[in-house]
Each structure stands twice: as C-alpha cells, then as structure tokens.
Design an enzyme around this catalytic site. Sequence first.
Site, PDB file in Angstrom:
ATOM      1  N   LYS A   1      -4.188 -13.934  15.021  1.00 58.43           N
ATOM      2  CA  LYS A   1      -5.255 -14.897  15.311  1.00 58.43           C
ATOM      3  C   LYS A   1      -5.116 -16.136  14.434  1.00 58.43           C
ATOM      4  O   LYS A   1      -5.327 -17.258  14.899  1.00 58.43           O
ATOM      5  CB  LYS A   1      -6.619 -14.237  15.083  1.00 58.43           C
ATOM      6  CG  LYS A   1      -7.793 -15.195  15.250  1.00 58.43           C
ATOM      7  CD  LYS A   1      -9.123 -14.475  15.118  1.00 58.43           C
ATOM      8  CE  LYS A   1     -10.282 -15.457  15.301  1.00 58.43           C
ATOM      9  NZ  LYS A   1     -11.597 -14.775  15.304  1.00 58.43           N
TER      10      LYS A   1
ATOM     11  N   THR B   1      -6.954  -0.576   3.560  1.00 61.66           N
ATOM     12  CA  THR B   1      -6.843  -2.031   3.749  1.00 61.66           C
ATOM     13  C   THR B   1      -8.085  -2.641   4.392  1.00 61.66           C
ATOM     14  O   THR B   1      -8.178  -3.866   4.500  1.00 61.66           O
ATOM     15  CB  THR B   1      -5.621  -2.360   4.638  1.00 61.66           C
ATOM     16  OG1 THR B   1      -5.759  -1.682   5.892  1.00 61.66           O
ATOM     17  CG2 THR B   1      -4.330  -1.929   3.958  1.00 61.66           C
TER      18      THR B   1
ATOM     19  N   THR C   1       0.833  -1.200   0.000  1.00 62.99           N
ATOM     20  CA  THR C   1       0.000   0.000   0.000  1.00 62.99           C
ATOM     21  C   THR C   1       0.873   1.257   0.000  1.00 62.99           C
ATOM     22  O   THR C   1       2.013   1.243   0.467  1.00 62.99           O
ATOM     23  CB  THR C   1      -0.886   0.060   1.255  1.00 62.99           C
ATOM     24  OG1 THR C   1      -0.033   0.118   2.416  1.00 62.99           O
ATOM     25  CG2 THR C   1      -1.775  -1.159   1.378  1.00 62.99           C
TER      26      THR C   1
ATOM     27  N   ARG D   1      -6.969   7.077   5.201  1.00 61.04           N
ATOM     28  CA  ARG D   1      -7.578   6.417   6.358  1.00 61.04           C
ATOM     29  C   ARG D   1      -8.187   5.074   5.975  1.00 61.04           C
ATOM     30  O   ARG D   1      -8.257   4.163   6.797  1.00 61.04           O
ATOM     31  CB  ARG D   1      -8.657   7.305   6.973  1.00 61.04           C
ATOM     32  CG  ARG D   1      -8.114   8.456   7.806  1.00 61.04           C
ATOM     33  CD  ARG D   1      -9.241   9.104   8.577  1.00 61.04           C
ATOM     34  NE  ARG D   1      -8.745  10.059   9.556  1.00 61.04           N
ATOM     35  CZ  ARG D   1      -9.476  10.560  10.538  1.00 61.04           C
ATOM     36  NH1 ARG D   1     -10.740  10.170  10.674  1.00 61.04           N
ATOM     37  NH2 ARG D   1      -8.960  11.414  11.383  1.00 61.04           N
TER      38      ARG D   1
ATOM     39  N   HIS E   1      20.310  -6.521  51.331  1.00 62.55           N
ATOM     40  CA  HIS E   1      18.922  -6.697  51.745  1.00 62.55           C
ATOM     41  C   HIS E   1      18.128  -5.403  51.643  1.00 62.55           C
ATOM     42  O   HIS E   1      17.355  -5.061  52.543  1.00 62.55           O
ATOM     43  CB  HIS E   1      18.846  -7.268  53.151  1.00 62.55           C
ATOM     44  CG  HIS E   1      19.519  -8.594  53.302  1.00 62.55           C
ATOM     45  ND1 HIS E   1      19.228  -9.680  52.504  1.00 62.55           N
ATOM     46  CD2 HIS E   1      20.513  -9.006  54.143  1.00 62.55           C
ATOM     47  CE1 HIS E   1      19.996 -10.706  52.855  1.00 62.55           C
ATOM     48  NE2 HIS E   1      20.788 -10.319  53.830  1.00 62.55           N
TER      49      HIS E   1
END
Length: 458
Positions: free
Chosen positions: A150, A82, A48, A79, A277
């Site tokens: 995913k 895709t 793109t 905007r 410590h």
Amino acid sequence: MVCTKEKGGPLLTNLVPIRSALISVFDKTGLKDLALALAGQGVVVYSTGGTYRYLSDELGIQARKVEALTGFPEMMDGRVKTLHPKVFGGILARREEPQDLADAAGQGIPLFDLVVVNLYDFGSTRGQSKDQQVKMIDIGGPSMLRAAAKNHSSVTVLSSPSDYTGFLQEYQSNQGKVGADFRSRCALLTFERTSKYDAEIVSEWSKSEFPQTVSLSPQTELRYGENPHQKAVWAGDPKMWKVLQGKELSYNNLLDAESAVRLSFDFADPVVAIIKHGNPCGVASGPEQVAALFTRAFQSDSKSAFGGIVACNRPIDLAAAEAMSEVFLEVIAAPSFSAEALLLFSEKKNLRLVELTSVPKPSVEIRPSLGGWLLQTSDFGAPQTGWKTVTKAQVPEALMPDLRFAWTVCKHVRSNAIAIAKDGTTKGIGAGQTNRVDSVAIALQKIESNRGCVLASD
C-alpha cells in the site's frame, strides 16, 4: 529528485534510498546474498524469530530484534510478534506527509524502506488435519506485505525469493536506491501473492473439488485475440513453458497448442499430433522414432496439416526436425529439442518452438456461460479395461489397440466426432458437424481404403 504519479495513486519519488529493512521470512532461499548485500551497505536490519537467528548466528549480521523495538516478546507460540504499531507505523508512514513523520518520530518508530517477507507454506498441509493447517495460516506476514505494498510510494516490498535478483540489480545499479517503477511492480506482485494465498485456504477448506477462486495473473500480452481487432493475454505461470524461437504466439496458436499437447500427452506411448483449428487432422502412435510418427500423422491428411500445430510427447531430435522442416507449420511443442534440431529449425525464423517445462494437466476446466462459469473435472487418458462388445460379432483382440487409439483421438475431436484409424494412425477424421452422418462422410472422404480400419464415435 524526479517524481511521478500513478493514475489514481500516490505520488511516487523516483529513487528512494534503502536505509533500514524489516526481514521476516519462512523460506530462506536466496536470503544470504540479499542480507549480506544490505549489511555491506550499512542498512539497519530488523528481524524476528528464526530469521533473526539465521542472520545473526549463521551470517554474522548484527540485526536488531523486532521485540526490542516493540517492547513485547514473541508470544502465543509465535502467533504474535509483528502485530504492533511500531512495526506497522514504520511501514505505513507516508514520507510526503509531515504529520506521519512527526507521529513516527514522537513514538520512536523507525521508518522501514524495505520489507522482505514471505508466507508460511499453507499448500504443504493440503489433506492434513485442520489443526495442522491452522498452524500454517500466516497472519502477520500478509498484513506486513499488504501494508508495504500500500505504501509503495516510499517502501520496497519483496514477497518472494524470486524477487531478490531483480532487487539487487536495481539496488546496486542505483547506488543503494530503488526506483518508482520497480517498487510499483513489486507492490502488484505482492497483492497478487497474498490474494492467491487466501484463495488457497478458501479452496482447501471449501471441501469442493472445484476451486472457489481463480487467479488471472500474471498476464502475458499476445499479438491479438481470435480476430486481429481483439486484444488478448495469456494468464498463468510463465515457467510452465517457454518459446525458444519464432514469432509471438497468438490467441489461436495457444488454443491449438493446448489441444495438441493434451492429445499427445493422453498417451503413454510416443505420439505425434497435428492440430488445425482445434481439431486433430493427423495423429500417429507407436514404437517408431518421432520422425516416422510425424510422417505417418502428416500423410493421414496432408492437406489439412498445412500450417498446423504439432505436439509430441517425446523430445524432438534431428531426424524429426528434418521431417518437420519439409512442411509449413506454425508451432511445434515438445518436452525438449536437441541442439541439432534447434540449429536446423533456426532457418525457419517464423516457426515457433515451444518447450514444455512441465506437462499441463489441470484438474478442472473452466469456461464462461451466461454471465457465469461452467466448471468440470478434466478428462485424461482412455479406459484400458471395462470394454464390452455389444454386438453378436465379437471384436478380435488384435483390433483392440487400434480401437483404444481411435477412441482416445475421438475424445479430442469436436462433436459430432468420428475417428477412423489403422495401425496406430488416423486415416480419416470427421469433426464438428451438426449430424453424425456428415462426420462419417467427411472421414471416409480422406481414406483410400477402409479395409482393416476401426471407427470411433463420440
């Protein structure tokens, strides 16, 4: 073809060939080597806007425009470009589902085996107007990344230029294919990055100096927690520091190292701090070499310093290494170590050397409380002005440097806290007592003479 199954997850084919890729990036760092490697293997690349022009005009790669695939031009000042079924169908189609493949074929949707996307740099707009920030909120990028992550059973997703080197090693070693473990790791990194991106927007727009979300990844496993039966990890950017040698760091090592580093970098002058410590047991500041500062800090309480954690806000040279090698120490943290110092320290195989690639100065401190969280702004340094004498006897100006030194050290001692100092060196420290009188008594036990000393109390 070997198949595996993640617990509660999709069936993963071990090696998936890369035949087509979707590349749309804001940061083009490292893209040249990646894109040329893919093109050299005949991978079909869709792209793109600016990424397409870079691949086509500068690299000579015959990429295909996403708008030619979707049949829609980029619109609304970029905007919308895709967000289309032919893009997301190609990412989300499950290769193991015949119906998904039939749907993709019927609609002329190519299957994307590789998705390379990174996001607009929203962080660069911090403090700018809302309109400027809105322009840098990525919509299509996170959507494509999450879709690819995913479907990592079939798709490899690269969400940062830092992923490219590992991908090319995986891709080339497997003759153009990518394994299930690598795809799974990339998917996890992607969800981590997209969640951080959203959290960054929330934190910026909340108009609060306190973060609204906190990321606890990536995580580095530690030897054990505060006690050997407890598990522990360190969550944070691994580029902040690195261990040059020695055993793995434990939970307690890191707690003490944090205390030592925070203390030493609270000063502009050279400082060596020894922590045990969670409390300082010896601190020295001055114009001397690091070796002399370490000796002064160690001598202020040599018994407690045994097995301590040392931090210095200056590089460690050979002389400092020689002084420190005479003592049993657990960790030494510093901005850098000379080659001669590293060679000498290498004789102590268990000694951990931590090189600080950046100074950790978090803006906010967080700790658990009653099932929730307490947050407070961090406190760095000590006030150089605004000091006021509240007794009739005025403080001699010659004592002020030691008072400022003792006050800064005292800030790093657990309450009730007492720090007695002279000539830029702690002489006695009393820490963590339930009453201040006992803290004073403990501090006084450690010094031979209090003549000329100053005392700081919290």
